[in-house]
Design an enzyme around this catalytic site. Structure first.
Site, mmCIF file in Angstrom:
data_model
loop_
_atom_site.group_PDB
_atom_site.id
_atom_site.type_symbol
_atom_site.label_atom_id
_atom_site.label_comp_id
_atom_site.label_asym_id
_atom_site.label_seq_id
_atom_site.Cartn_x
_atom_site.Cartn_y
_atom_site.Cartn_z
ATOM 1 N N ASP A 256 96.588 31.907 18.825
ATOM 2 C CA ASP A 256 96.447 33.588 18.323
ATOM 3 C C ASP A 256 95.381 34.442 19.737
ATOM 4 O O ASP A 256 95.381 35.375 19.988
ATOM 5 C CB ASP A 256 96.421 34.388 17.514
ATOM 6 C CG ASP A 256 96.908 35.639 17.324
ATOM 7 O OD1 ASP A 256 96.302 36.803 16.209
ATOM 8 O OD2 ASP A 256 97.554 36.465 17.870
ATOM 9 N N SER A 277 99.432 41.689 16.677
ATOM 10 C CA SER A 277 100.535 41.136 16.542
ATOM 11 C C SER A 277 101.604 41.532 15.311
ATOM 12 O O SER A 277 100.735 41.951 14.574
ATOM 13 C CB SER A 277 100.069 39.913 16.521
ATOM 14 O OG SER A 277 98.811 38.901 16.965
ATOM 15 N N GLN A 327 105.348 34.465 19.468
ATOM 16 C CA GLN A 327 104.278 35.444 19.277
ATOM 17 C C GLN A 327 105.179 37.110 19.454
ATOM 18 O O GLN A 327 105.908 36.816 20.764
ATOM 19 C CB GLN A 327 103.182 35.948 19.024
ATOM 20 C CG GLN A 327 102.706 36.958 18.326
ATOM 21 C CD GLN A 327 100.661 36.904 18.788
ATOM 22 O OE1 GLN A 327 100.733 38.385 19.468
ATOM 23 N NE2 GLN A 327 100.483 36.003 18.161
#
Ligand SMILES: CC(=O)SCCNC(=O)CCNC(=O)[C@H](O)C(C)(C)COP(=O)(O)OP(=O)(O)OC[C@H]1O[C@@H](n2cnc3c(N)ncnc32)[C@H](O)[C@@H]1OP(=O)(O)O
Length: 342
Positions: A256, A277, A327
């Protein structure tokens, strides 16, 4: 196409064959390598940060754990990768040693509050013959901040094996770390004062991840580029061979980092006013060591509607595809204002 070894599913350690799997537990104590070795001693402190604090949850009750924070982004929202990594640790605690994480899917539904710990409530959805599924809610102030489903599989080799080819890039030994690049910029005598402050703030951040950009940006030279990015990445510190589930949790943490920013690369005239996110999905394909350099290939196939879609592939140095992730994030931007030349 890189030859994949049988049993190359996230779980067995990289050197095993299909019939001698190490006991794959999540015991987060320092690996039983030579703790006195210069390598292990040198990084023991940093390893203790990533392994014994960020991903070492306190058990509160059956299927209920508590996680603490180490590094918090400047946004003062909890780093999404930390919450994903901790949720996967919690899910894995109730899963047998013969099962290996192969995928996870998460939604980030509220910002994490760095002032309080995170509780992880695990729901044992199903224990099947080959696949076992867990659902995890990360909770703060009595409300979920993340909902995550994770699936684990027994090792089941198959004749169907293929993968893309890893991009050809310089090895990490030929590249500078993000910190070295920042120090290089700071050494420039003509660097404006206002940039020095920002760069020193970046240097001060203790991110437990090492990064070597393959194509480092020409600092403060704002040029548009394709929504693609490549960098070598690894967890700081020594983790060791045996804890494959732990390496998956560290890879979830790493995956991430700097991913959403890929969608901003074509728009140097804008800066993020609000970026976060929304969801994160990850698939683990082979064994790997998250404390060894891996190539992180990031790309953004689409952006629109104040959102950006980004995808990542984590490659082992030998060309084996270790993990993939996708994502979507909310991206609200505003034009970059530059001092007028007049
Ligand atoms: C990379 C990372 O690790 S990020 C960390 C992990 N991810 C996260 O923390 C995200 C967690 N999820 C959330 O916080 C929520 O689900 C959200 C914010 C994404 C969506 O929640 P919503 O209640 O729909 O909020 P909404 O999108 O309307 O507003 C969010 C922010 O954008 C602002 N905003 C809303 N609409 C607009 C707009 N059209 N133009 C500009 N700003 C806007 C809001 O003012 C708000 O800002 P604020 O928080 O400073 O007040």
């Amino acid at each position: 196409m890189a030859e994949r070894k049988v049993g190359d599913i996230c779980g067995s350690s990289a050197s095993t064959t299909s019939d001698d799997h190490p006991k794959d537990t999540l015991d987060l104590k320092p690996e039983d390598g030579d703790p006195e070795s210069p390598e292990a001693q040198k990084d023991q402190d940093l390893k203790s940060v990533l392994v014994t604090s960020v991903l070492n949850l306190e058990e509160i009750d059956v299927d209920l754990y508590r996680g603490t924070h180490h590094w918090v982004p400047r946004t003062q929202r909890l780093f999404g990768g930390q919450i994903i990594g901790q949720a996967l640790v919690a899910a894995a605690k109730s899963v047998g040693d013969n099962l290996y994480a192969h995928s996870l899917h998460c939604y980030f539904v509220r910002a994490g509050d760095p002032k309080v710990p995170v509780l992880y409530q695990v729901d044992r959805i199903r224990d099947g013959r080959s696949f076992t599924v867990r659902s995890v809610r990360a909770i703060q102030h009595g409300q979920p901040i993340l909902i995550c489903q994770a699936s684990f599989q027994m090792l089941q080799p198959s004749p169907l094996q293929h993968q893309f080819t890893m991009p050809a890039v310089p090895p990490p030994e030929d590249l500078l770390t993000a910190e070295e690049l920042i120090r290089l910029y700071l050494s420039k005598p003509d660097l404006a004062e206002k940039y020095k402050l920002g760069l020193n703030k970046l240097l001060a951040i203790e991110v437990p991840i090492e990064i070597k950009p393959v194509n480092p940006p020409v600092f403060y030279k704002v040029t548009a580029s394709e929504p693609k990015n490549l960098f070598w990445v690894r967890a700081r510190g020594y983790i060791g061979e045996g804890n494959m589930k732990l390496h998956c949790c560290v890879a979830a943490y790493v995956s991430d980092f700097a991913l959403l920013g890929t969608a901003l690369l074509p728009y140097p005239g804008y800066r993020a006013q609000f970026a976060a996110s929304l969801d994160h999905a990850m698939w683990f394909h082979s064994t790997f060591r998250s404390d060894e350099w891996m190539l992180y290939e990031c790309e953004s196939p689409w952006a629109g509607g104040s959102r950006g879609l980004v995808q990542g592939r984590l490659w082992r140095r030998d060309g084996v595809l270790a993990a993939s992730c996708s994502q979507e994030g909310v991206l609200r931007v505003k034009p970059v204002t530059r001092p007028s030349k007049l």
